[in-house]
Enzyme design. Sequence first.
Site, PDB file in Angstrom:
ATOM      1  N   GLU A 171      43.193  44.698  32.502  1.00 33.87           N
ATOM      2  CA  GLU A 171      41.818  45.154  32.711  1.00 33.87           C
ATOM      3  C   GLU A 171      41.894  46.660  32.906  1.00 33.87           C
ATOM      4  O   GLU A 171      42.737  47.154  33.651  1.00 33.87           O
ATOM      5  CB  GLU A 171      41.194  44.519  33.947  1.00 33.87           C
ATOM      6  CG  GLU A 171      39.823  45.084  34.267  1.00 33.87           C
ATOM      7  CD  GLU A 171      39.185  44.490  35.511  1.00 33.87           C
ATOM      8  OE1 GLU A 171      38.299  45.154  36.073  1.00 33.87           O
ATOM      9  OE2 GLU A 171      39.556  43.372  35.929  1.00 33.87           O
ATOM     10  N   GLU A 224      33.278  52.810  36.803  1.00 29.22           N
ATOM     11  CA  GLU A 224      32.498  52.013  37.744  1.00 29.22           C
ATOM     12  C   GLU A 224      31.814  53.022  38.638  1.00 29.22           C
ATOM     13  O   GLU A 224      32.472  53.839  39.276  1.00 29.22           O
ATOM     14  CB  GLU A 224      33.375  51.070  38.565  1.00 29.22           C
ATOM     15  CG  GLU A 224      33.886  49.900  37.777  1.00 29.22           C
ATOM     16  CD  GLU A 224      34.511  48.830  38.664  1.00 29.22           C
ATOM     17  OE1 GLU A 224      34.496  48.961  39.903  1.00 29.22           O
ATOM     18  OE2 GLU A 224      35.020  47.860  38.102  1.00 29.22           O
TER      19      GLU A 224
END
Length: 187
Positions: free
Chosen positions: A137, A142
């Site tokens: 990942e 974010e």
Amino acid sequence: AQSCGVAPVPPPNPEVPEGWELRFEEHFDRDLSRWNVWQSGAFNGELQHYQAANLRLSDGELAIEARREAVTGATRPTEPTPKSFEFTSGRIESKALFGPGATTGAVRISARLRAAAGYGMWPAFWLCGDEWPTNGEIDILELRGHEPFDYVTNYAYGPTAGENQTPDATSRIRSETDLTAGWHVYE
């Protein structure tokens, strides 16, 4: 309601840079047929139900709207048990899969994004493969909407599903620009 958006990255010139091969490009000018649209809750105890009604295409932009509204839907994509949610949002994942390998070499992924401002907003642009984290990942972005000058990058990997061997792989990046005030390219 709050919304954030995704728009095509305007190329610096009409040609792909030397040494790179364009494999996927989205201009959000027709439909979302190249994308898997989530119709459920998610993982990590997220509070929203993802649904197609919160995705809107207009003039080459994809708007993703977050709303405070009560709905009932599948708990997760892999768990159809109904659950009550107080918020809704939208989430898409490309149907095409990308990754480096012996025949593909390096992969470069970028998107032009405008992040939503406000407490509770958490726009993200990331790459992930199933079974997490065995295919890795990479969180390219974010951003928490109440911290518009900061964003986080992160990566996770482990040879066993559900076991991340990289717990300290997060970096916080500070910008001199309010990242919710306009469009920015993230790679």
